[in-house]
Design a protein around this motif. Structure first.
Motif, mmCIF file in Angstrom:
data_model
loop_
_atom_site.group_PDB
_atom_site.id
_atom_site.type_symbol
_atom_site.label_atom_id
_atom_site.label_comp_id
_atom_site.label_asym_id
_atom_site.label_seq_id
_atom_site.Cartn_x
_atom_site.Cartn_y
_atom_site.Cartn_z
ATOM 1 N N CYS A 198 11.740 -45.929 -5.398
ATOM 2 C CA CYS A 198 10.537 -45.800 -4.574
ATOM 3 C C CYS A 198 10.995 -45.521 -3.141
ATOM 4 C CB CYS A 198 9.713 -47.073 -4.655
ATOM 5 S SG CYS A 198 8.233 -47.044 -3.623
ATOM 6 N N CYS A 199 10.719 -44.341 -2.631
ATOM 7 C CA CYS A 199 11.290 -43.906 -1.361
ATOM 8 C C CYS A 199 10.459 -44.384 -0.172
ATOM 9 C CB CYS A 199 11.469 -42.396 -1.348
ATOM 10 S SG CYS A 199 12.790 -41.846 -2.444
ATOM 11 N N VAL A 200 10.466 -45.700 0.005
ATOM 12 C CA VAL A 200 9.806 -46.378 1.115
ATOM 13 C C VAL A 200 10.867 -47.225 1.812
ATOM 14 C CG1 VAL A 200 8.097 -48.164 1.663
ATOM 15 C CG2 VAL A 200 7.539 -46.362 0.028
ATOM 16 N N GLY A 201 10.689 -47.516 3.107
ATOM 17 C CA GLY A 201 11.669 -48.312 3.821
ATOM 18 C C GLY A 201 12.987 -47.575 3.966
ATOM 19 N N ARG A 202 14.104 -48.290 3.790
ATOM 20 C CA ARG A 202 15.404 -47.645 3.923
ATOM 21 C C ARG A 202 15.580 -46.545 2.881
ATOM 22 N NH1 ARG A 202 18.386 -51.813 3.853
ATOM 23 N NH2 ARG A 202 18.368 -52.151 6.095
ATOM 24 N N ALA A 203 15.008 -46.721 1.700
ATOM 25 C CA ALA A 203 15.093 -45.675 0.676
ATOM 26 C C ALA A 203 14.426 -44.393 1.159
ATOM 27 C CB ALA A 203 14.447 -46.149 -0.619
ATOM 28 N N GLY A 204 13.326 -44.526 1.883
ATOM 29 C CA GLY A 204 12.669 -43.348 2.421
ATOM 30 C C GLY A 204 13.501 -42.648 3.468
ATOM 31 N N HIS A 205 14.248 -43.426 4.258
ATOM 32 C CA HIS A 205 15.096 -42.839 5.289
ATOM 33 C C HIS A 205 16.367 -42.226 4.703
ATOM 34 C CE1 HIS A 205 12.640 -44.202 8.561
ATOM 35 N NE2 HIS A 205 12.847 -45.484 8.329
ATOM 36 N N GLU A 206 16.951 -42.871 3.687
ATOM 37 C CA GLU A 206 18.305 -42.498 3.258
ATOM 38 C C GLU A 206 18.388 -41.790 1.907
ATOM 39 O OE1 GLU A 206 21.449 -45.226 3.703
ATOM 40 O OE2 GLU A 206 20.673 -46.120 5.537
ATOM 41 N N LEU A 207 17.475 -42.065 0.992
ATOM 42 C CA LEU A 207 17.625 -41.548 -0.369
ATOM 43 C C LEU A 207 16.649 -40.423 -0.691
ATOM 44 C CD1 LEU A 207 18.196 -44.887 -2.323
ATOM 45 C CD2 LEU A 207 19.892 -43.350 -1.287
ATOM 46 N N ALA A 208 15.529 -40.355 -0.002
ATOM 47 C CA ALA A 208 14.544 -39.310 -0.298
ATOM 48 C C ALA A 208 15.148 -37.921 -0.160
ATOM 49 C CB ALA A 208 13.328 -39.456 0.612
ATOM 50 N N ALA A 209 16.054 -37.754 0.800
ATOM 51 C CA ALA A 209 16.664 -36.435 1.035
ATOM 52 C C ALA A 209 17.536 -35.979 -0.129
ATOM 53 C CB ALA A 209 17.491 -36.466 2.317
ATOM 54 N N LEU A 210 17.902 -36.895 -1.025
ATOM 55 C CA LEU A 210 18.717 -36.530 -2.182
ATOM 56 C C LEU A 210 17.873 -35.969 -3.324
ATOM 57 C CD1 LEU A 210 21.064 -39.654 -2.232
ATOM 58 C CD2 LEU A 210 21.584 -37.368 -1.350
ATOM 59 N N LEU A 211 16.554 -36.030 -3.185
ATOM 60 C CA LEU A 211 15.648 -35.523 -4.212
ATOM 61 C C LEU A 211 15.058 -34.187 -3.760
ATOM 62 C CD1 LEU A 211 13.776 -38.878 -4.900
ATOM 63 C CD2 LEU A 211 15.485 -37.798 -6.381
ATOM 64 N N PRO A 212 14.814 -33.275 -4.702
ATOM 65 C CA PRO A 212 14.255 -31.968 -4.317
ATOM 66 C C PRO A 212 12.790 -32.088 -3.900
ATOM 67 C CG PRO A 212 14.373 -32.157 -6.711
ATOM 68 C CD PRO A 212 15.065 -33.373 -6.153
ATOM 69 N N ASP A 213 12.403 -31.309 -2.919
ATOM 70 C CA ASP A 213 11.005 -31.254 -2.525
ATOM 71 C C ASP A 213 10.185 -30.531 -3.585
ATOM 72 O OD1 ASP A 213 11.341 -32.622 -0.168
ATOM 73 O OD2 ASP A 213 11.469 -30.830 1.088
ATOM 74 N N ARG A 214 8.923 -30.939 -3.711
ATOM 75 C CA ARG A 214 7.984 -30.292 -4.614
ATOM 76 C C ARG A 214 6.677 -30.051 -3.883
ATOM 77 N NH1 ARG A 214 7.154 -34.370 -9.131
ATOM 78 N NH2 ARG A 214 7.780 -35.859 -7.518
ATOM 79 N N PRO A 215 5.905 -29.050 -4.289
ATOM 80 C CA PRO A 215 4.594 -28.845 -3.659
ATOM 81 C C PRO A 215 3.729 -30.100 -3.793
ATOM 82 C CG PRO A 215 5.185 -26.971 -5.032
ATOM 83 C CD PRO A 215 6.199 -28.037 -5.314
ATOM 84 N N ILE A 216 2.910 -30.339 -2.810
ATOM 85 C CA ILE A 216 2.109 -31.561 -2.778
ATOM 86 C C ILE A 216 1.259 -31.708 -4.028
ATOM 87 C CG2 ILE A 216 0.233 -32.716 -1.541
ATOM 88 C CD1 ILE A 216 1.390 -31.601 1.047
#
Length: 352
Positions: A198-216
């Motif tokens: 769940c890319c919230v908190g530190r995960a949102g800052h550090e791990l979200a960038a490791l996942l590919p972006d998708r259209p909303i």
């Protein structure tokens, strides 16, 4: 659907570990400080957080409120065992009032020896605590020696009984493999893509960038506890289905790590759950009714410029929340969750 039996009956008949899933949980976040700084931590906990604890009398009142809603009650953090004397004092006082937490959540860093582990867990059991939840995954094991987690689970099962310990049945070899994954950037990135946190908190800052972006419009993945295909976050904000409510050291009621629903010093939790959360704030109304996309619209109205894509719906929510905090400081709080506090690049951040 939660089990209709009273929580005490479920724990007595099925054990703490099973009751967690059958009754859902409420928790006292005793502190935001932690011995670790895990990269996936939704609360952004670390040894660098302010040394703020829930004051003893406030904490007792919070435990009273938590026990009044027929869910499994636990104390978490941060790492509550980091301030063990204060934790034990609270549990003893709560036990004397019949409101001891059902279990404590820990990352096991305190389990430096068999003697220390037996002593602390036995004292907590005698204070009225009935079980333990012990975390284990590549993110925790990057910093926590596998031997401590393995020792903690083994001794907790002896002290509380196996059915009262929520922990995977992992061998020391498996925990060491987790550590290898957590410590290796390439393996860690592969793990993130295979099992997205769940890319919230530190995960949102550090791990979200490791996942590919998708259209909303493609962001229909579920949340922690389901909801696949539903663009709203109703499951996490409806009093009937909400999985967990936290009370932090400031008395904030939170769900989804950093969305404040109210304060225990103003509105008791049973009253808050009875009235529901709609109408408290445009932020809560947005996520309840339309999820992160509705929250995005709230931000766009205030000048946010959306990106073409985001890695997941929770990552979208987290990024938009950063922008909206100045507009809704009482709801998007506290600072401990939102202010960036990165994991160290190397070294073991054990501070207790």
């Amino acid at each position: 659907m939660r089990d209709p039996r009273p929580v005490a009956q479920v724990i007595e008949e099925d054990g703490v570990a099973a009751a967690i899933w059958k009754k859902h949980v409420v928790s006292l976040l005793f502190t935001y400080r932690c011995t670790l700084a895990c990269r996936h931590c939704c609360f952004n906990c670390s040894p660098r957080k302010p040394p703020v604890l829930a004051p003893r009398e406030d904490a007792l009142e919070y435990l009273r409120q938590l026990h009044a809603v027929d869910r499994v009650v636990h104390i978490a953090g941060g790492e509550a065992m980091m301030v063990y004397p204060e934790l034990l004092d609270l549990c003893r006082a709560a036990g004397g009032l019949g409101i001891a937490p059902h279990f404590i959540e820990t990352n096991a860093t305190f389990a430096t020896s068999d003697g220390v582990t037996y002593e602390r867990l036995t004292a907590l059991r005698e204070a009225g605590v009935q079980g333990l939840l012990v975390s284990a995954d590549p993110y925790h094991q990057e910093w926590c020696p596998p031997e401590r987690q393995h020792r903690c689970v083994r001794i907790a099962r002896e002290v509380f009984g196996a059915r009262n310990v929520a922990a995977g049945d992992r061998s020391l070899a498996e925990l060491r493999r987790m550590r290898t994954v957590g410590c290796d950037p390439a393996l860690r990135a592969e793990h993130v893509r295979r099992e997205p946190p769940c890319c919230v908190g530190r995960a949102g800052h550090e791990l979200a960038a490791l996942l590919p972006d998708r259209p909303i419009e493609q962001l229909r993945d579920g949340m922690w506890h389901g909801g696949e295909g539903d663009p709203s976050c109703r499951l996490e904000f409806d009093p009937e289905t909400i999985w967990e409510v936290h009370i932090d050291p400031y008395g904030n009621f939170q769900t989804c790590c950093g969305i404040v629903l109210g304060n225990a010093q103003k509105t008791p939790l049973p009253d808050l759950l009875a009235r529901g959360f709609l109408g408290i704030s445009p932020v809560i109304d947005a996520v309840y009714q339309g999820g992160p996309q509705a929250l995005l619209s709230l931000a766009v109205e205030r000048g946010y410029r959306p990106r073409e894509g985001y890695p997941q719906r929770c990552a979208l929510c987290w990024e938009v929340r950063q922008f909206l905090r100045p507009f809704f400081p009482d709801v998007l709080a506290p600072d401990e969750v939102y202010l960036r506090d990165p994991a160290p690049d190397s070294g073991l951040p054990l501070s207790a």
